[in-house]
Design a protein around this motif. Structure first.
Motif, mmCIF file in Angstrom:
data_model
loop_
_atom_site.group_PDB
_atom_site.id
_atom_site.type_symbol
_atom_site.label_atom_id
_atom_site.label_comp_id
_atom_site.label_asym_id
_atom_site.label_seq_id
_atom_site.Cartn_x
_atom_site.Cartn_y
_atom_site.Cartn_z
ATOM 1 N N TRP A 280 51.214 -2.553 -43.151
ATOM 2 C CA TRP A 280 50.187 -1.949 -42.293
ATOM 3 C C TRP A 280 49.446 -0.865 -43.056
ATOM 4 N N ARG A 281 48.110 -0.876 -42.942
ATOM 5 C CA ARG A 281 47.292 0.099 -43.671
ATOM 6 C C ARG A 281 46.655 1.146 -42.763
ATOM 7 N N SER A 282 46.008 0.693 -41.689
ATOM 8 C CA SER A 282 45.247 1.620 -40.851
ATOM 9 C C SER A 282 44.865 0.926 -39.553
ATOM 10 N N VAL A 283 44.260 1.694 -38.645
ATOM 11 C CA VAL A 283 43.767 1.137 -37.388
ATOM 12 C C VAL A 283 42.410 1.767 -37.089
ATOM 13 N N ARG A 284 41.561 0.997 -36.455
ATOM 14 C CA ARG A 284 40.266 1.529 -36.026
ATOM 15 C C ARG A 284 39.916 0.943 -34.665
ATOM 16 N N HIS A 285 39.073 1.675 -33.935
ATOM 17 C CA HIS A 285 38.616 1.233 -32.614
ATOM 18 C C HIS A 285 37.131 0.917 -32.673
ATOM 19 N N THR A 286 36.745 -0.174 -32.036
ATOM 20 C CA THR A 286 35.340 -0.481 -31.799
ATOM 21 C C THR A 286 35.123 -0.521 -30.286
ATOM 22 N N ASP A 287 33.910 -0.834 -29.871
ATOM 23 C CA ASP A 287 33.642 -0.914 -28.440
ATOM 24 C C ASP A 287 34.456 -2.013 -27.762
ATOM 25 N N THR A 288 34.794 -3.046 -28.514
ATOM 26 C CA THR A 288 35.441 -4.212 -27.907
ATOM 27 C C THR A 288 36.872 -4.460 -28.378
ATOM 28 N N ALA A 289 37.305 -3.791 -29.438
ATOM 29 C CA ALA A 289 38.595 -4.157 -30.024
ATOM 30 C C ALA A 289 39.316 -2.965 -30.633
ATOM 31 N N VAL A 290 40.629 -3.117 -30.735
ATOM 32 C CA VAL A 290 41.485 -2.224 -31.527
ATOM 33 C C VAL A 290 41.957 -3.075 -32.695
ATOM 34 N N ILE A 291 41.634 -2.644 -33.919
ATOM 35 C CA ILE A 291 41.836 -3.496 -35.089
ATOM 36 C C ILE A 291 42.785 -2.818 -36.064
ATOM 37 N N GLY A 292 43.933 -3.449 -36.269
ATOM 38 C CA GLY A 292 44.878 -2.982 -37.270
ATOM 39 C C GLY A 292 44.673 -3.721 -38.575
ATOM 40 N N GLU A 293 44.666 -2.997 -39.670
ATOM 41 C CA GLU A 293 44.486 -3.600 -41.001
ATOM 42 C C GLU A 293 45.852 -3.709 -41.680
ATOM 43 N N TYR A 294 46.155 -4.920 -42.109
ATOM 44 C CA TYR A 294 47.431 -5.208 -42.773
ATOM 45 C C TYR A 294 47.148 -5.773 -44.157
ATOM 46 N N GLY A 295 47.712 -5.156 -45.161
ATOM 47 C CA GLY A 295 47.492 -5.614 -46.515
ATOM 48 C C GLY A 295 46.003 -5.588 -46.861
ATOM 49 N N ASP A 296 45.590 -6.467 -47.772
ATOM 50 C CA ASP A 296 44.205 -6.512 -48.201
ATOM 51 C C ASP A 296 43.389 -7.566 -47.464
ATOM 52 N N ARG A 297 44.071 -8.469 -46.714
ATOM 53 C CA ARG A 297 43.354 -9.625 -46.197
ATOM 54 C C ARG A 297 43.606 -9.936 -44.732
ATOM 55 N N HIS A 298 44.380 -9.097 -44.040
ATOM 56 C CA HIS A 298 44.740 -9.428 -42.670
ATOM 57 C C HIS A 298 44.250 -8.370 -41.681
ATOM 58 N N LEU A 299 43.765 -8.847 -40.548
ATOM 59 C CA LEU A 299 43.350 -7.997 -39.440
ATOM 60 C C LEU A 299 44.084 -8.432 -38.186
ATOM 61 N N PHE A 300 44.665 -7.464 -37.484
ATOM 62 C CA PHE A 300 45.233 -7.750 -36.172
ATOM 63 C C PHE A 300 44.240 -7.194 -35.156
ATOM 64 N N VAL A 301 43.596 -8.094 -34.410
ATOM 65 C CA VAL A 301 42.474 -7.737 -33.550
ATOM 66 C C VAL A 301 42.901 -7.868 -32.092
ATOM 67 N N CYS A 302 42.961 -6.742 -31.384
ATOM 68 C CA CYS A 302 43.381 -6.705 -29.982
ATOM 69 C C CYS A 302 42.194 -6.346 -29.100
ATOM 70 N N ASN A 303 42.063 -7.031 -27.987
ATOM 71 C CA ASN A 303 41.045 -6.674 -27.001
ATOM 72 C C ASN A 303 41.236 -5.215 -26.597
ATOM 73 N N ALA A 304 40.169 -4.445 -26.648
ATOM 74 C CA ALA A 304 40.248 -3.045 -26.246
ATOM 75 C C ALA A 304 40.473 -2.887 -24.748
ATOM 76 N N ARG A 305 40.241 -3.977 -24.011
ATOM 77 C CA ARG A 305 40.364 -3.921 -22.556
ATOM 78 C C ARG A 305 41.519 -4.786 -22.070
ATOM 79 N N PHE A 306 42.172 -4.291 -21.032
ATOM 80 C CA PHE A 306 43.244 -5.054 -20.382
ATOM 81 C C PHE A 306 42.751 -5.692 -19.084
ATOM 82 N N ASP A 307 41.488 -5.398 -18.711
ATOM 83 C CA ASP A 307 40.983 -5.833 -17.412
ATOM 84 C C ASP A 307 39.775 -6.757 -17.494
ATOM 85 N N ALA A 308 39.379 -7.137 -18.706
ATOM 86 C CA ALA A 308 38.214 -8.014 -18.857
ATOM 87 C C ALA A 308 38.235 -8.646 -20.243
ATOM 88 N N PRO A 309 37.639 -9.845 -20.391
ATOM 89 C CA PRO A 309 37.500 -10.433 -21.727
ATOM 90 C C PRO A 309 36.536 -9.615 -22.580
#
Length: 348
Positions: A280-309
């Protein structure tokens, strides 16, 4: 330490059977944290035997001798180590025995005491576990967590903060605490673990399937490697706090047992094991997602919302991890995440 999926508050003594522990294992759980009146050597050994039989690990969190030596007495360090060693000796014959919970939600005045306990358990080759308060109970949170890490020198940093409130609101302090715990765990080079709200209790509502998945997936975006469900069995009314049905209530599985079982087996275990081999390297928030950066080539992208797509766009080309096959398949760079959902992407 490998990726861990745990539950707190297992079946009570009269339900501590092989069948009940198999039910826990079937839900994709690998570690049981005791409680629920499993509070003497006889019943704890009985529970450990059930865990032995079903392939579960067990963290002993309810031996009263530990409470006395950690909370009530300030014995000399050598005597403290000796008493903790005797507790460990009582359970070490069980393959399922993973370690000892020394204290839940300590105040800073107990840190030096905990440092003795953590070292004593670690020196015996077992996990020394402590779970921390959330920030609304401590004051300045960075100082509280930092003091714990610096003084106690823990093997992991665990905390609880349950974000789904009874009035329908969401606890805005959730991400701040998630970040502070993760930062101090990263600084100390130890894992970060988080509790997941599974039930309603005083001031909190029952989470739905998307809200449970959202808690799990935001934790993964932040690089957490221990997911702990609070609670498995519903605490009895005498404990106060107005606990409502958890994953199992009065011996009957609730719909959230099935939600957690499907989430763990179909997503969390395979993706957790995949993330475990990445850094795991870092995490950032956008308007639509919470994005964790893993290694040099992987992104774990989570919906920023629990109540809507949410529609999410990343820089492509990318492939998405398929939890069923354990492989990566070509994916569009723009995609829709359902409420609380996530994707693990490999960037090409």
């Amino acid at each position: 330490m490998t990726f861990t999926i745990a539950v707190f508050w297992p079946p009570p003594p009269d339900e501590t059977t092989t069948e009940r522990y198999q039910e826990i294992a079937d839900a994709g759980i690998d570690l049981v944290i005791t409680g629920n009146y499993l509070s003497d050597r006889t019943i704890l050994k009985h529970a450990l035997t059930r865990a032995d039989q079903t392939g579960l690990g067990m963290l002993v969190a309810s031996d009263p001798r530990i409470d006395v030596v950690m909370k009530d007495l300030d014995l000399p360090a050598e005597q403290t180590r000796e008493l903790i060693g005797k507790v460990i000796d009582d359970y070490s014959g069980h393959p399922s025995f993973r370690g000892i919970s020394l204290m839940d939600e300590p105040y800073p005045e107990r840190y030096e005491r905990l440092a003795i306990g953590v070292a004593a358990v670690r020196d015996r080759g077992k996990l020394a576990y402590v779970n921390l308060f959330p920030s609304h109970a401590t004051g300045e949170y960075d100082e509280y967590v930092g003091g714990f890490v610096d003084t106690v020198k823990p093997e992991l940093v665990s905390f609880d903060r349950y974000p789904f409130l009874a009035d329908g609101a969401y606890d805005e302090g959730y991400f701040g605490d998630l970040a502070v715990i993760r930062a101090h765990a990263e600084r100390a080079g130890v894992p970060a673990w988080l509790y997941i709200q599974t039930l309603a209790y005083e001031g909190h509502r029952t989470p739905n399937a998307a809200e449970i998945a959202w808690q799990v997936n935001t934790a993964l975006a932040y690089g957490y490697t221990g997911i702990q469900y609070f609670t498995y069995w519903t605490p009895d009314p005498s404990r106060g706090e107005s606990f409502q049905p958890a994953l199992v209530h009065d011996g009957v599985r609730t719909e959230r047992y099935e939600v957690v079982k499907q989430l763990n087996n179909g997503w969390l275990r395979p993706v957790g094991d995949e993330l475990d081999r990445l850094t795991w390297r870092s995490v950032r928030h956008t308007d639509t997602a919470v994005i964790g950066e893993y290694g040099d080539r992987h992104l774990f992208v989570c919906n920023a919302r629990f109540d809507a797509p949410s529609e999410v766009t990343v820089d492509g080309p990318v492939s998405a991890f398929d939890p069923a096959s354990g492989s990566y398949e070509k994916s569009a760079a723009t995609f829709t995440l359902e409420p609380g959902a996530a994707r693990l992407l490999m960037i090409h």
